[in-house]
Enzyme design. Structure first.
Site, PDB file in Angstrom:
ATOM      1  N   LYS A  48     -17.874  -7.623  28.246  1.00  0.00           N
ATOM      2  CA  LYS A  48     -18.216  -6.321  28.835  1.00  0.00           C
ATOM      3  C   LYS A  48     -17.104  -5.325  28.510  1.00  0.00           C
ATOM      4  CE  LYS A  48     -19.969  -3.280  31.815  1.00  0.00           C
ATOM      5  NZ  LYS A  48     -21.255  -2.600  31.515  1.00  0.00           N
ATOM      6  N   SER A  49     -17.467  -4.059  28.271  1.00  0.00           N
ATOM      7  CA  SER A  49     -16.453  -3.045  27.968  1.00  0.00           C
ATOM      8  C   SER A  49     -15.473  -2.897  29.119  1.00  0.00           C
ATOM      9  CB  SER A  49     -17.115  -1.690  27.733  1.00  0.00           C
ATOM     10  OG  SER A  49     -17.924  -1.725  26.590  1.00  0.00           O
ATOM     11  N   CYS A 135     -20.953   5.005  25.236  1.00  0.00           N
ATOM     12  CA  CYS A 135     -21.696   4.722  26.469  1.00  0.00           C
ATOM     13  C   CYS A 135     -22.329   6.011  26.969  1.00  0.00           C
ATOM     14  CB  CYS A 135     -20.809   4.135  27.557  1.00  0.00           C
ATOM     15  SG  CYS A 135     -21.804   3.733  29.020  1.00  0.00           S
TER      16      CYS A 135
HETATM   17  C1  FMN Z   1     -27.162  -3.892  31.370  1.00  0.00           C
HETATM   18  C2  FMN Z   1     -26.519  -3.396  30.103  1.00  0.00           C
HETATM   19  C3  FMN Z   1     -25.142  -3.123  30.089  1.00  0.00           C
HETATM   20  C4  FMN Z   1     -24.529  -2.678  28.930  1.00  0.00           C
HETATM   21  N1  FMN Z   1     -23.177  -2.446  28.936  1.00  0.00           N
HETATM   22  C5  FMN Z   1     -22.542  -2.103  27.783  1.00  0.00           C
HETATM   23  C6  FMN Z   1     -21.121  -1.964  27.734  1.00  0.00           C
HETATM   24  O1  FMN Z   1     -20.415  -2.147  28.731  1.00  0.00           O
HETATM   25  N2  FMN Z   1     -20.558  -1.635  26.551  1.00  0.00           N
HETATM   26  C7  FMN Z   1     -21.285  -1.440  25.404  1.00  0.00           C
HETATM   27  O2  FMN Z   1     -20.715  -1.153  24.359  1.00  0.00           O
HETATM   28  N3  FMN Z   1     -22.635  -1.569  25.424  1.00  0.00           N
HETATM   29  C8  FMN Z   1     -23.273  -1.896  26.580  1.00  0.00           C
HETATM   30  N4  FMN Z   1     -24.651  -2.055  26.580  1.00  0.00           N
HETATM   31  C9  FMN Z   1     -25.402  -1.825  25.336  1.00  0.00           C
HETATM   32  C10 FMN Z   1     -25.690  -3.130  24.594  1.00  0.00           C
HETATM   33  O3  FMN Z   1     -24.490  -3.756  24.184  1.00  0.00           O
HETATM   34  C11 FMN Z   1     -26.597  -2.882  23.361  1.00  0.00           C
HETATM   35  O4  FMN Z   1     -25.904  -2.028  22.471  1.00  0.00           O
HETATM   36  C12 FMN Z   1     -27.920  -2.227  23.708  1.00  0.00           C
HETATM   37  O5  FMN Z   1     -28.403  -2.707  24.948  1.00  0.00           O
HETATM   38  C13 FMN Z   1     -28.994  -2.435  22.639  1.00  0.00           C
HETATM   39  O6  FMN Z   1     -29.227  -3.811  22.389  1.00  0.00           O
HETATM   40  P1  FMN Z   1     -30.409  -4.674  23.123  1.00  0.00           P
HETATM   41  O7  FMN Z   1     -31.682  -3.935  22.947  1.00  0.00           O
HETATM   42  O8  FMN Z   1     -30.351  -6.006  22.458  1.00  0.00           O
HETATM   43  O9  FMN Z   1     -29.996  -4.750  24.558  1.00  0.00           O
HETATM   44  C14 FMN Z   1     -25.288  -2.492  27.752  1.00  0.00           C
HETATM   45  C15 FMN Z   1     -26.659  -2.761  27.771  1.00  0.00           C
HETATM   46  C16 FMN Z   1     -27.292  -3.221  28.914  1.00  0.00           C
HETATM   47  C17 FMN Z   1     -28.770  -3.501  28.903  1.00  0.00           C
END
Ligand code: FMN
Ligand code: FAD
Lengths: 311, 242
Positions: A48-49, A135
């Protein structure tokens, strides 16, 4: 038909057992959960970031399934860089024995904060540092993400590159920019070793009976199935603009989706929201499905399909 | 997505507990929960106390549960679910002896389970723990449903005096159960777990944790502990099976 399909993924000198990478923000909140993702079959895991200080994140609701994907505004909840480095060190020790690389993820409100956080998390010796300049859920506090401007994204890249002392960095880019290829070129010019594309797409979901946005933050980031065509377009644009490896992320639910991401030019494939639809075991299942797809297509490895749409 | 529900009936269960009966069903199993949203207020997890119609039993302990208590008949709330893994009854429940242990609101999901088990002709015994007689929840309703009920209070004002694990111990010694089910505060669950391990009994526990996304993504509800490493209460649970 080829019998042996090799899913091994070379990424900046790292050897991933397969190209499926747990995306940042999804269950990457503890060493135990990251080890679990690796055991369930991820080829690498992203934490997590984390930022300079602890953040509670936004009040509920923070995420919902709106029918064609998920929208979330968790609000970058994290324990702060100092606590995070201990968590990452614990995770790294356990992941090394599994042969699964660890990717740290950092954010900050200023260029200096990005550098500070990167310097601190370097202490855990992650294999890669992902720089979350994209973000969409903290605009009230942090303003427009750095990923929106070539100059801002490049400034963060230069500062983090120096702070990360030898650890490679990947810049995580946003889809909602006029030209993601130009942003990618700017950060690579500034020293980025890789690109992660993409973060979530800003959106809003309203409940008509309640007459209100569903998320307490009102807006959030769209992920999951609805994001896939946007992510594929972005990855293809980045692949055309730069030579560095790409972690193609957004809407990957199956091995076939992962194959499409590789065909668009990705070197490895990020998976996040699929954990909601299919559980944590989805990480290994997508790798298995990708293997079956390659076998059925008479391919011996990832190289046989990578960038295929450009041939 | 949240679905809109209207409160059709409100029952007082004790001095700080109300049951809200809603206007339609939510297809769900005992042990599952829903995220309940009051727009502009907050969203919290609540066990499904009955599925048809959807029913919630709410103990007023703080801001959100008090807002739910202020809802009147005809007022609306929003529900996302069902979420989480349910309790599982034995494959052939008929004639089996099942012992359930509830503390606080935990008796509400157990009553849903008890009613399903009784319908399938299992013998159900429910051990209810509470601080005082006034805190005892759903004991009369469970007796009417056909369960055997043992009550323990910390001050001895009703039933036996002491912790609910004493009632579990007595129930187990009387006749060995096919399975033990528990829902309540974490220290109670840990005590039930150690009793079940000591007796070599299969058990299922429903865990409580602060929840945010409820979707197994954000990691907030991780339950730490040697026996459950990297375990998320919202998606791996809330029920853990021994
Ligand atoms: C619940 C949630 C929390 C996320 N938190 C972060 C984060 O802290 N840092 C980040 O770079 N991306 C975050 N993302 C983005 C994901 O890493 C990813 O780039 C994005 O969801 C698209 O991929 P997916 O469709 O497979 O989820 C988050 C996504 C979700 C759904
Ligand atoms: C899977 C799951 C199912 C749940 N099911 C129910 C349910 O069916 N009925 C129900 O009433 N609640 C249930 N809860 C708890 C509920 O989600 C809230 O935590 C609770 O309503 C308190 O919120 P609040 O804002 O009113 O008080 P808060 O301000 O959050 O809490 C006030 C104080 O009460 C304590 N507390 C929190 N919950 C309880 C409790 N249940 N009993 C005693 N003290 C408590 C807190 O630790 C705090 O000290 C469930 C929780 C989970 C995780």
């Amino acid at each position: 038909m080829t019998d042996a399909v090799d899913l091994t993924c070379e990424f900046l000198g790292l050897r991933l057992p397969n190209p499926i990478i747990l995306a940042s923000g999804v269950i990457g909140t503890s060493a135990a959960l990251m080890v679990r993702a690796a055991r369930e079959g991820a080829g690498a895991v992203t934490a997590k970031s984390c930022g300079p200080g602890p953040r509670a994140g936004h009040p509920n609701p923070v995420a919902v399934d709106w029918g064609h994907g998920v929208i979330n505004a968790i609000g970058l909840s994290n324990p702060g860089a100092v606590a995070e480095v201990a968590l990452l060190a614990d995770a790294q020790a356990r992941l090394r024995s599994l042969g699964v690389p660890l990717i740290a993820s950092v954010f900050g409100g200023t260029v200096e904060e990005f550098a500070t956080v990167a310097r601190i998390v370097s202490g855990a010796d992650p294999d890669l540092i992902e720089v979350n300049v994209s973000c969409p859920n903290v605009a009230d506090e942090f303003g427009t993400p750095f990923a929106a401007s070539c100059a801002d994204a490049a400034a963060v890249t230069e500062a983090v590159k120096v702070a990360a002392v030898g650890i490679p960095i990947s810049l995580k880019l946003a889809p909602n920019v006029p030209s993601i290829g130009r942003i990618a070129a700017a950060v690579v010019e500034a020293g980025a070793d890789a690109i992660t594309a993409i973060n979530t797409m800003p959106g809003m979901v309203i409940n008509a009976d309640a007459g209100r946005p569903v998320l307490s933050n009102r807006v959030g980031g769209l992920s999951g199935p609805a994001l896939k065509p946007i992510a594929l377009r972005c990855v293809a644009e980045v692949a055309s603009a730069v030579e560095v490896p790409i972690i193609g992320t957004g809407g990957v639910m199956t091995g076939r989706d992962a194959a499409e991401m590789l065909m668009a030019g990705a070197t490895a494939v990020g998976v996040g929201t699929a954990v909601w639809y299919r559980g944590v075991s989805v990480l290994g299942e997508i790798a298995d499905e990708l293997c079956a797809f390659l076998r059925g297509s008479d391919c011996a490895g990832l190289g046989d399909i990578r960038g295929r749409i450009f041939e | 997505m949240h679905r809109t529900y209207t409160v059709t009936e409100i029952r007082d269960e004790n001095y700080r507990t109300k049951t809200l009966v809603l206007d339609r069903a939510l297809i769900a199993k005992p042990g599952q929960f829903a995220m309940v949203w009051l727009p502009g207020v907050d969203e919290r997890p609540f066990s499904i106390a009955a599925a048809s119609p959807l029913t919630l039993t709410v103990v007023a302990v703080g801001p959100f549960s008090e807002r739910l208590h202020q809802l009147g008949e005809g007022e609306r709330l929003w529900v996302r679910g069902p979420l989480g893994q349910p309790f599982e009854l034995p494959a052939q429940p008929s004639g089996k002896r099942l012992v359930m242990v509830g503390g606080g609101y935990g008796v509400a999901p157990l009553r849903f389970l008890a009613r399903e088990a009784l319908t399938a002709n299992a013998a159900v015994e429910v051990c209810i723990g509470a601080r005082t007689a006034a805190d005892v929840l759903l004991a009369e309703r469970l007796v009417m449903d056909g369960a055997v009920v043992r009550v323990m209070t910390e001050d001895g004002s009703r039933g036996g005096r002491g912790l609910v694990t004493a009632a579990l111990e007595a129930a187990v010694l009387e006749a060995r159960p096919a399975s033990v089910y528990a829902c309540g505060p974490v220290p109670m669950l840990e005590a039930v777990e150690s009793r079940c391990l000591a007796h070599g009994l299969p058990y299922q526990l429903s865990w409580e944790a602060r929840m945010r996304c409820g979707m197994g993504l954000c990691g907030t509800c991780e339950v730490h502990g040697r026996r459950r490493e990297g375990w998320l209460a919202c998606s791996d649970g809330p029920v853990s099976v021994s």
